[in-house]
Every structure is written in C-alpha cells, then in structure tokens.
Design an enzyme around this catalytic site. Structure first.
Site, PDB file in Angstrom:
ATOM      1  N   CYS A 156      25.616 -13.174 -15.015  1.00 50.46           N
ATOM      2  CA  CYS A 156      25.706 -12.207 -13.920  1.00 50.46           C
ATOM      3  C   CYS A 156      27.160 -11.786 -13.728  1.00 50.46           C
ATOM      4  O   CYS A 156      27.482 -10.626 -13.492  1.00 50.46           O
ATOM      5  CB  CYS A 156      25.197 -12.813 -12.623  1.00 50.46           C
ATOM      6  N   CYS A 169       0.674 -16.456   5.173  1.00 51.40           N
ATOM      7  CA  CYS A 169       0.106 -15.837   6.374  1.00 51.40           C
ATOM      8  C   CYS A 169      -1.262 -15.236   6.059  1.00 51.40           C
ATOM      9  O   CYS A 169      -2.208 -15.382   6.823  1.00 51.40           O
ATOM     10  CB  CYS A 169       1.032 -14.737   6.896  1.00 51.40           C
TER      11      CYS A 169
END
Lengths: 108, 272
Positions: free
Chosen positions: B86, B233
């Site tokens: 990176c 959820c």
C-alpha cells in the site's frame, strides 16, 4: 497473525514509594496442542510458556503459562517504584523464540 | 386498595421517568442538519456501560488494537505479483489516508457505482498489487487494514460526498433503512429511530451509528465489519440478509453516513 508483537503500558514517571501498574499484552494464537485439524491430526502445541519482568536486572514478576490461557495473553501487575531504571519484559515461546521489550521508569 | 396501588404505581412510574431523563441528558449529542430524520445525532459510545467505554478509552485495553497493529504492518508489506505494498503508492498513511474513513463510501466513475473502504482495498489489491483479494467480513487482514485506514480519521467529523450519483445511492439506502423485512416485519427505523435509548430485552438500543466500525464487539468476542453488523440485525428480525458489500448494504452504509453526519470517527470502537 504470523508475528507475535508484545505491547506494554507502564508509567514513565513515578514518585518514590508509588505503586505503579504495569499492563502487558502479546499477540499470540496460543495453540493448546489439544485441537485437531481437518484430517484429524493433532495441531502441535505452541504457546507462550513463560513471562518474566525484571527491573534493573532483578525479577519483579514472573509466571509460567499453561495451555488453558487464551489467545493474546494479557497480564497486569503492580510494582513499588523505588529507583529509576529500566524494565525488561520477556516472553518465551514453545519454539524457543523469545520476545522482548524494554521500557524506562524515572523516579522523582 | 386499588386507590393505594394506583398511587404507588404513579410514584414508581414518575421516578423511573426522571431517572431516564437524567441519563439521557448525559449523552453527548451533535446537532442534526435541517430535514434530518433525527433531532440529535448520538454515537453508540454514549449508550454503552462505563465498563465498555473504559475499554474503548484506553488504547491499550482496546482489543481491536491488535488488528490495527496488523493493518499497520500490512500497509508496508509488499504482496502480489506486482511486488507493491500500500505504501508504494500511498506513502505515509497518516497523511494519505487522513479523512478517508470519514468520507467513504464514495462514487467511483470507472466502476459506475458507490464503493466502500473495503471494496477500495480489494480493488487496489487486485489491480495495483495483483494480489489475492481478501474476504469481506471476518478476514483479519481485511479488518486490520480497514481499521488502520479508518483510524487515520479518528476524531474527524463525518462528511458527505455530495455528488448527484451518491444522492441516488443514499436514496436506495434510505429505502432499505425504512423497509420492513423478515418475519418480524421490522425496519431499521423501528428500533434505531423510534426507540433508541430504550431497552430491547437487556440491551440498550442505540441510534445504530456506524462511526466506530470496524468495532470490537463483546458479543462476537472479536472484531467485525459494518456489513457483518447489518447482517446480524437482519438475522435478528428473521430476514434473509443481503450480501456483504453488495449493492443494498453499500447503499445502506452510504445512507448511514448521512444519518451520522458530523459525528467523529471512533474506529476502532468497543461495543457490546
């Protein structure tokens, strides 16, 4: 996690007579030696088996660690600050490698 | 007899009301912009117990820091056929990644869709580094890198990408947010808009803000991503969850950033 990285949180300054709290943590998978892999073969044990903290060369806290201790062992202990000096933290791995960390303490 | 009972009940109810109000006032809130569905924006941190908050407040005790360290290590580790890391393109993350966590998901012109931080990481790995991509929700490498990138924006308020394309994405996200799904026939709003600050069984409902993700969750005994939480959820309301990093969840994430606008980034947070 391939590499084990030790972390230490110890106060840098203290007054003489203070009791200081030292926190240590090392990232380690702590393989117990009791688990089996997909082929049913036992995964060899690989844990941190010993921890030692010395201050100016004298041992302050040490312990043997056994397979029941979970991954990333965290140890917290206290020490009475008497004189300035340097901590040396040492973790011993089953494969013989040693992870070390140093930290300084100034007593005013 | 009934009269006395009624009186006692009234007193009990009255004191409970006072207690709730006093607790609510302690929560640090941020002002919501005009036409915002919430009257005040509150981080999930404010709904947690003092013990859980203490874990987040101390970077040493915060268990997610193990993964943050891993992310920092991976940042400068070359991987893939191109032999790049990176850092080869982006240099120092403290500079180049500042604000990224507070502004994603963003619109990608080349791909003609909204992309999250996780998707951007895998795009970089695939195209720039020619490395294997990471799995979305539980891969420690992916979590570590996402935490590391978002952590560079810690304390920065969430800002929005105001391009018309992102507005469309957020519209879809809003639809997902307010649509009732599953056997329990519930939408996100039924809990997190209508009843935040109340208990659902033993758990205190928050506004469901995502400013601290990826988070160390005590229930998971580990770190998890935003989309893993969305999935959880949806399972709780007995619905078929959408795919992590799919169109719906990406849109929902974009819309959740609108709901959290102005809230500082806390990654990595500790929740229960």
């Amino acid at each position: 996690m391939a590499k084990s990285k030790p972390r230490v949180k110890a106060p840098k300054k203290a007054s003489a007579g203070d009791v200081v709290t030292i926190k240590t943590l090392i990232s380690h998978k702590m393989e117990t030696g009791l688990r089996k892999d997909k082929e049913g073969k036992i995964i060899p044990r690989k844990i941190i088996n010993k921890f030692e903290c010395s201050f100016n060369g004298a041992s302050v806290f040490s312990c043997d660690i056994l397979p029941a201790v979970s991954a990333n062992p965290y140890l917290e202990f206290t020490m009475k600050a008497v004189e300035s000096g340097e901590y040396n933290f040492k973790w011993t791995d089953d494969d013989g490698s040693i992870y070390e960390k140093k930290s300084k303490l100034t007593v005013a | 007899m009934m009269k006395i009972f009624g009186k006692v009940a009234a007193i009990v109810a009255g004191s409970a009301l006072v207690a709730t109000a006093a607790f609510a006032e302690d929560r640090k809130s941020y002002p919501a912009p005009k036409d915002h569905p919430l009257s005040e924006i509150i981080s999930g941190y404010e709904f947690r117990t003092p013990e859980t908050r203490a874990l987040q407040d101390d970077d040493f005790e915060n268990p997610a820091y193990i993964l943050l360290d891993l992310g920092a290590e991976l940042w400068s580790t070359a991987d893939g056929a191109a032999g790049k890391s990176c850092a080869s393109c982006h240099g120092d993350a403290a500079e180049s990644m500042k604000g990224i966590g507070a502004s994603f998901p963003k619109w990608s012109k080349e791909r003609n869709k909204a992309i999250t931080v996780e998707q951007q990481i895998n795009i970089c790995r695939e195209e720039q580094m020619q490395a294997d991509t990471w799995k979305w929700t539980k891969d420690p490498n992916m979590l570590g890198m996402t935490i590391f990138v978002k952590n560079q924006s810690r304390g920065m308020p969430i800002v929005l990408d105001n391009s018309p394309e992102m507005e469309t994405v957020r519209k879809l996200g809003e639809e997902v947010y307010y649509t009732r799904y599953g056997q329990l026939d519930m939408s996100c709003a039924n809990c997190h808009e209508d009843y935040y600050g109340n208990y659902i069984r033993a758990d205190m409902l928050s506004q469901g803000q995502i400013n601290g993700f990826p988070t160390y969750r005590l229930k998971w005994n580990g770190v998890g991503s935003t989309h893993r939480r969305f999935k959880g959820c949806m399972k709780n309301i007995r619905a078929n969850p959408f795919k992590p990093q799919g169109e719906e969840f990406t849109a929902l994430e974009a819309y959740m950033m609108y709901r959290a606008v102005g809230l500082p980034i806390e990654t990595p947070s500790v929740r229960n």
